[in-house]
Design a protein around this motif. Sequence first.
Motif, PDB file in Angstrom:
ATOM      1  N   SER A  19      -0.241  -8.556  -9.086  1.00  0.00           N
ATOM      2  CA  SER A  19       0.251  -7.992 -10.341  1.00  0.00           C
ATOM      3  C   SER A  19       0.791  -9.112 -11.221  1.00  0.00           C
ATOM      4  CB  SER A  19       1.297  -6.915 -10.087  1.00  0.00           C
ATOM      5  OG  SER A  19       2.399  -7.455  -9.415  1.00  0.00           O
TER       6      SER A  19
ATOM      7  N   HIS B  34       7.332  -1.826 -17.873  1.00  0.00           N
ATOM      8  CA  HIS B  34       8.223  -2.397 -16.871  1.00  0.00           C
ATOM      9  C   HIS B  34       9.642  -2.498 -17.439  1.00  0.00           C
ATOM     10  CE1 HIS B  34       8.994  -4.552 -13.205  1.00  0.00           C
ATOM     11  NE2 HIS B  34       9.337  -5.658 -13.812  1.00  0.00           N
TER      12      HIS B  34
ATOM     13  N   TRP C 175      12.910  -0.102 -16.457  1.00  0.00           N
ATOM     14  CA  TRP C 175      13.649  -1.035 -15.608  1.00  0.00           C
ATOM     15  C   TRP C 175      14.699  -0.369 -14.726  1.00  0.00           C
ATOM     16  CZ3 TRP C 175      12.941  -5.619 -13.676  1.00  0.00           C
ATOM     17  CH2 TRP C 175      14.021  -6.268 -13.077  1.00  0.00           C
TER      18      TRP C 175
ATOM     19  N   PRO D  10       6.208  -5.885 -11.098  1.00  0.00           N
ATOM     20  CA  PRO D  10       5.580  -4.636 -11.521  1.00  0.00           C
ATOM     21  C   PRO D  10       4.588  -4.172 -10.446  1.00  0.00           C
ATOM     22  CG  PRO D  10       5.225  -6.396 -13.145  1.00  0.00           C
ATOM     23  CD  PRO D  10       5.874  -7.017 -11.964  1.00  0.00           C
TER      24      PRO D  10
ATOM     25  N   ARG E 197       6.906  -2.598  -7.243  1.00  0.00           N
ATOM     26  CA  ARG E 197       8.104  -1.764  -7.273  1.00  0.00           C
ATOM     27  C   ARG E 197       7.752  -0.283  -7.304  1.00  0.00           C
ATOM     28  NH1 ARG E 197       9.519  -0.208 -12.649  1.00  0.00           N
ATOM     29  NH2 ARG E 197      11.761  -0.478 -12.593  1.00  0.00           N
ATOM     30  N   ASP E 198       6.687   0.057  -7.996  1.00  0.00           N
ATOM     31  CA  ASP E 198       6.299   1.470  -8.044  1.00  0.00           C
ATOM     32  C   ASP E 198       5.854   1.960  -6.671  1.00  0.00           C
ATOM     33  OD1 ASP E 198       6.335   2.338 -11.012  1.00  0.00           O
ATOM     34  OD2 ASP E 198       5.466   0.330 -11.008  1.00  0.00           O
TER      35      ASP E 198
END
Length: 339
Positions: free
Chosen positions: A34, A58, A62, A150, A153-154
Motif C-alpha cells: 500500500s 486515510h 484517521w 493505509p 489498518r482497515d
Amino acid sequence: MAMAFFSRLNFQEGLQTFSVMHWIPTYVVLGLTSTILITYGLVCTKFWILSVLVLAWHAYDWNTYQEGGRRSAWVRNWTLWKYFQKYFPVKLVKTHDLSPKHNYLIANHPHGIFSFGAFINFATEATGFDRIFPNITPYLGTIRWFFWFPILRDYMMSVGVCPVSETTLKYLLSQKHTSNAVVVVVGGGAEALLCHPGASTVFLKHRKGFVKLALQTGAHLVPTYSFGENETYNQETFPEGTWKRFFQKKFQEIFKKHLRLYLCTFHGRGLTRESWGFLPFNHPITTVVGEPLPIPMIQNPDKETVDKYHTLYINALCKLFDEYKIQYGLPQTQKLTII
Ligand SMILES: *[C@@H]1O[C@H](CO)[C@@H](O)[C@H](O)[C@H]1NC(C)=O
Ligand SMILES: *[C@@H]1O[C@H](CO)[C@@H](O)[C@H](O)[C@H]1NC(C)=O
C-alpha cells in the motif's frame, strides 16, 4: 505418493499449514505494497489522483482506529481462521460468565513469539468467542504504528484489532456503552524473550498501567493464560560472549527503541512436521479466561490503590495458573514466576 498427497487428511493439513503461513506475510505485504503503490502512483504516474483520494480517505478516517475501528463479523468468521485454529489446535475455555453490564480489561499472558492464542481466540470467531461470551465485543490491542499504513489498518480493524494507547483504551472502556472487552497482552513483545524450557515467566511486577486504567474506567480485570503459547517455537540462546549474541543484543536495542519490537532468534517446523523452519510447532494452545475481578471507578487512583489492585490481580492470575496447569499439560510443581 501422489495419492497420499491428495488424500483428504493431507489436503486438510495443507490448508491448515497455508493458513498459518499466510498470516504474518499478509501484514507485511499489505503494509509495504500500500505504501509503495501510493507513493509510486503519486510521484510517477498520471493516476496520482487515485493516490490523493486514498490519502484523503486515510486522513478523513484517521480517528476511526482509535475509536473502536470498523469490524466485520464476516471477516472474523472466515473459514481461513478455522484452519489456522485447527493447526495447533487453539482452544478457548470459559470459567465464568462475562455480564454485558460491565466493560472488561482482559489481560493475557504470556506473549510468546506471536500470541497465536490471543489472535485466534479474540480477533477471530474460530473458537466461537461470540457463542461462548454472548453480547461481549472483544478488541485485541497491538502496537500503534501498524495503523499508520493505509489498507493494512482497515484489514486489522476488520477483526477488531485496536492500538494499545491510553486514548483508545479509555475510549473503549468508558466513552462507548458497556459490554466491551479489550484484550491486552500485558508483558508485550519483551515477554517473547522469556520463553525458556522448564520455566513460566511473565513480565508483570512493574506493569501497572493496565491496573490504573481499569481503576480510572471501572472496567473489571479478567486474567487469562494461554497454556502452550510458549511451546509454539524454540528459541535460540547463544552463549554469552559470542558474536551472534552481540549482534542479537545490538539489533534488539535498535528495534526496541524505534519500533517497540523485540527481536529474538527462534525456529519451528518446516513444511513437514519433521523438518526445520519458521512455521510454529503443532502444539495445543489453550487460553483459559478466569473470573473477572471487580474494580471500583476512581478518577485519580493513588499509588496505594493501584498497588492494592495490582496485587489482587497477580493473586488471581497465579490462582488461575495453578488451577489449570495440570489439565493443560504442566507438572504439579510448575510455578508461575512474575518478574
Ligand atoms: C459464523 O458462520 C457460521 C456458519 O458458517 C454461523 O453459523 C455463525 O453464526 C457465524 N458467526 C458469526 C458471529 O457471524
Ligand atoms: C513453556 O512453559 C512451560 C511451563 O509453563 C515449560 O515447562 C516449557 O519448558 C516452556 N517451553 C519453552 C520452549 O520455553
